[in-house]
Design an enzyme around this catalytic site. Structure first.
Site: not given
Ligand code: PMP
Length: 414
Positions: A208, A211, A234
């Protein structure tokens, strides 16, 4: 590409700030201090311009049109794919699948690769610091397949207990899905080690990158991950776009995620054959405008330079951690050796939300709560934290504002 029309030198934060129009606004009569970058980053003018230019000049549906606008829109959309390929050093452009974001990317893998390969009794390993979007899709899959979800524990500093990882692996382990950098704590996980160990056991690994992709140099070939997921928003890009990188040989074997236009080769009422990669996974009209503008964001980050950004953010993080921990009653949560620019903390006797509201009154935007990591908050036995997360445009003076604001708020709340 529109180049940045100022004299950005490493590291001219004032010149960087001029690229982000929203930073000029006031909140509650104060200069905005935006420290909610881990939730979403602000957008530079080049991204806004790319969006507007698309709608002003060449809005059209892509891939099937033969008219000029359709060709221009298709070229711009596909150019983003090439830029993403370079940005993460993928081996092939067809390994870049556009999604709505990290959440969709993980759900896609769980619902296709997962459904195809997980059977009763199999095991999936995640970690104790995952975002809900890297927990729930695997829970859904485990429920459906009667598979087992296992969790690598987190220590008091917010680091993974790596010795326990190897203990969790059994012949039934089929997938490891792990966050590269924690959104709640900032911890950068040793994903390369995790991948190497997993691969010795023929386990597929999803990383994932929600970040990490904005802060760290990403080389998916060197990392050797099987899947890597990104959200554009992000990385200073628009919302509603993301990327799933997958190794070609895996993506080719996987069934499609959604059925519809674009993902087909031929449809009859008896049978449908599927399109080749990457289109097999891109059913329906995609988010064209935002995908086009995502390229501008990636080019912008590359032009400023990830190393420059990282050094700047590291200095801010170190400074903020030092200053905040000097305030009576403040406890930092997440003190890992390797961190991105996230500073999470709690204050004795103060609810994070109350702190967040008072800071907003001073024009300071922080995030409070569980940050979509409820199991991690349970691990630390706290309801949530106050999280300040820094981006390339933040300054030391803004950190001073935060520190002053926290001290003032504590005086009012206690
Ligand atoms: N994984 C992590 C580590 C995140 O920080 C986030 C967003 N806060 C997500 C997954 C989900 O990302 P998104 O809402 O853009 O799909």
């Amino acid at each position: 590409m529109t180049s940045i029309d100022t004299d950005i030198k490493p590291f001219d934060v004032a010149a960087i700030r001029r690229q982000f129009p929203v930073l000029e606004r006031k909140v509650k009569g104060k200069n905005l201090v935006y420290f909610d970058n881990a939730a979403t980053a602000q957008k530079p003018q080049v991204v806004i311009d790319a969006l507007v230019r698309y709608y002003h000049q060449y809005n059209a549906n892509i891939h099937r049109g033969i008219h000029s606008l359709a060709e221009e829109a298709t070229a711009a959309f596909e150019a983003t794919r090439d830029t993403v390929k370079e940005f993460i050093n993928a081996g092939h452009r067809e390994e870049i699948i556009f999604t709505r974001g990290v959440t969709e990317g993980i759900n896609l893998v769980a619902a296709t690769y997962g459904r195809q390969n997980i059977k009763e009794g199999d095991e999936i390993i995640i970690s104790g610091m995952e975002h809900h979007s890297n927990i729930v899709p695997w829970q859904i899959l485990c429920l459906e397949k009667k598979a087992v979800l296992k969790v690598i524990p987190v220590d008091d500093n917010g680091e993974l207990v790596m010795s326990e990882f190897e203990e969790l692996i059994t012949p039934q382990t089929k997938i490891v899905s792990i966050v590269h950098a924690s959104n709640s704590l900032g911890t950068i996980n040793p994903v390369k080690d995790i991948i190497d160990i997993a691969h010795q056991h023929n386990i597929v690994v999803l990383v994932d990158g929600a970040q990490s992709s904005v802060h760290l140099n990403i080389d998916v070939q060197e990392m050797d991950c099987d899947f890597f997921v990104i959200s554009s928003h992000k990385v200073y890009g628009p919302t509603g776009v993301g990327v799933l990188y997958g190794k070609k040989e895996l993506l080719e074997e996987m069934p499609p995620y959604m059925g519809g236009g674009e993902m087909i080769k031929e449809v009859t009422f008896d049978k449908t054959t599927y399109n080749e990669l990457p289109y097999k996974f891109e059913a329906g009209t995609p988010n064209i405008a935002d995908t086009v503008a995502f390229k501008a964001a990636l080019d912008f980050v590359t032009e400023v330079g990830k190393e420059n950004i990282r050094k700047h953010e590291e200095a801010l993080t170190k400074y903020a951690m030092e200053q905040l921990s000097g305030i009576d009653g403040v406890r930092l949560i997440g003190t890992a050796k390797h961190k991105t620019s996230v500073v999470s903390f709690i204050v004795d006797g103060v609810h994070p939300q109350d702190m967040g509201i008072l800071l907003d009154n001073y024009g300071i935007a922080v995030r409070t709560g569980h940050h979509c990591c409820q199991p991690l908050m349970n691990r630390f036995e706290i309801p949530g934290t106050i999280r300040a997360s820094f981006a390339m445009y933040n300054t030391k003076e803004e950190v001073d504002e935060l520190v002053k604001g926290v001290a003032k708020a504590i005086g009012m709340l206690k």
